[in-house]
Design a protein around this motif. Structure first.
Motif, mmCIF file in Angstrom:
data_model
loop_
_atom_site.group_PDB
_atom_site.id
_atom_site.type_symbol
_atom_site.label_atom_id
_atom_site.label_comp_id
_atom_site.label_asym_id
_atom_site.label_seq_id
_atom_site.Cartn_x
_atom_site.Cartn_y
_atom_site.Cartn_z
ATOM 1 N N CYS A 21 5.762 -1.205 8.001
ATOM 2 C CA CYS A 21 6.778 -2.008 8.297
ATOM 3 C C CYS A 21 8.137 -1.885 7.054
ATOM 4 O O CYS A 21 7.799 -2.206 6.064
ATOM 5 C CB CYS A 21 6.477 -3.593 8.230
ATOM 6 N N PRO A 22 9.374 -1.386 7.744
ATOM 7 C CA PRO A 22 10.213 -1.313 6.537
ATOM 8 C C PRO A 22 11.010 -2.660 6.099
ATOM 9 O O PRO A 22 11.727 -2.492 5.173
ATOM 10 C CB PRO A 22 11.506 -0.343 7.423
ATOM 11 N N PHE A 23 10.713 -3.704 6.565
ATOM 12 C CA PHE A 23 11.287 -4.924 6.211
ATOM 13 C C PHE A 23 10.544 -5.740 5.158
ATOM 14 O O PHE A 23 10.752 -6.601 4.555
ATOM 15 C CB PHE A 23 11.586 -5.694 7.546
ATOM 16 N N LYS A 24 9.251 -5.386 5.177
ATOM 17 C CA LYS A 24 8.231 -6.000 4.093
ATOM 18 C C LYS A 24 8.458 -5.969 2.839
ATOM 19 O O LYS A 24 8.828 -4.530 2.540
ATOM 20 C CB LYS A 24 6.923 -5.720 4.775
ATOM 21 N N THR A 25 8.440 -6.895 2.039
ATOM 22 C CA THR A 25 8.601 -6.649 0.734
ATOM 23 C C THR A 25 7.144 -6.845 0.044
ATOM 24 O O THR A 25 6.828 -6.296 -1.165
ATOM 25 C CB THR A 25 9.601 -7.637 -0.069
ATOM 26 N N ASP A 26 6.094 -7.533 0.513
ATOM 27 C CA ASP A 26 4.938 -8.068 -0.003
ATOM 28 C C ASP A 26 3.847 -8.591 1.016
ATOM 29 O O ASP A 26 4.383 -9.319 1.705
ATOM 30 C CB ASP A 26 5.223 -8.829 -1.118
ATOM 31 N N VAL A 27 2.881 -7.995 0.849
ATOM 32 C CA VAL A 27 1.917 -8.940 1.678
ATOM 33 C C VAL A 27 1.161 -9.937 0.784
ATOM 34 O O VAL A 27 0.530 -9.476 -0.277
ATOM 35 C CB VAL A 27 0.842 -8.107 2.234
ATOM 36 N N LEU A 28 1.378 -11.199 0.800
ATOM 37 C CA LEU A 28 1.109 -12.119 -0.164
ATOM 38 C C LEU A 28 -0.473 -12.678 0.022
ATOM 39 O O LEU A 28 -0.960 -13.130 -0.946
ATOM 40 C CB LEU A 28 2.027 -13.468 0.091
ATOM 41 N N ARG A 29 -0.856 -12.427 1.217
ATOM 42 C CA ARG A 29 -2.333 -12.996 1.549
ATOM 43 C C ARG A 29 -2.713 -12.181 2.649
ATOM 44 O O ARG A 29 -1.984 -11.824 3.748
ATOM 45 C CB ARG A 29 -2.462 -14.449 1.748
#
Length: 155
Positions: A21-29
């Motif tokens: 995903c180019p829009f994701k900044t972080d997977v928090l969980r």
């Protein structure tokens, strides 16, 4: 009935989608658990505009000797602004329900929207899964309308 091997493949596809995903900044969980008749998946993703997506899926699967009609699901896909205000939520009332129970859409201005409602412009909510919902979010992040915001969609 829920096939655990198929569900694991679904989780692998989610992982692949999240990495790409180019829009994701972080997977928090991101947690996945299975055992003793329970399958559970929790994911929370932050995007470049500080919006967030929370996925929660859980299935209670009866033992092989139990009636398969007793299997239940509890599903929530929630997309929020950076201040926590709802953009949209797809769920099954926040409770465990039989597998055949259809999902519905909640918007900030209208709750419990089901398939066939004119606001959906022909979009089906009842069978939505992570990939469907994540696709809608990516559309929005690319400045395209969500299906129910698209005034050019066919009803």
């Amino acid at each position: 009935m829920i096939d655990l091997s198929l569900y694991r493949k679904y989780v692998e596809r989610i992982d692949t989608t999240l990495r790409a995903c180019p829009f994701k900044t972080d997977v928090l969980r991101h947690t996945f658990a299975s055992g003793a008749g329970l399958i559970s998946l929790q994911v929370e993703v932050a995007f470049h505009d500080n919006s967030r997506f929370r996925l929660s899926e859980s299935f209670v699967v009866p033992s092989s000797t139990a009636n398969p009609k007793t299997a239940t699901k509890k599903i929530t896909y929630q997309y929020m602004k950076n201040d926590g205000k709802l953009i949209f939520r797809i769920d099954c009332h926040g409770i465990s329900v039989p597998l055949e129970t259809q999902l519905h859409l909640d918007l900030p201005f209208k709750r419990h929207i089901e398939d066939g409602d004119p606001i959906l412009n022909g979009t089906m909510i009842s069978d939505a899964d992570f990939h469907t919902v994540y696709g809608w979010i990516c559309r929005r992040l690319a400045n395209e309308p969500l299906p129910w915001e698209d005034t050019n969609a066919k009803a």
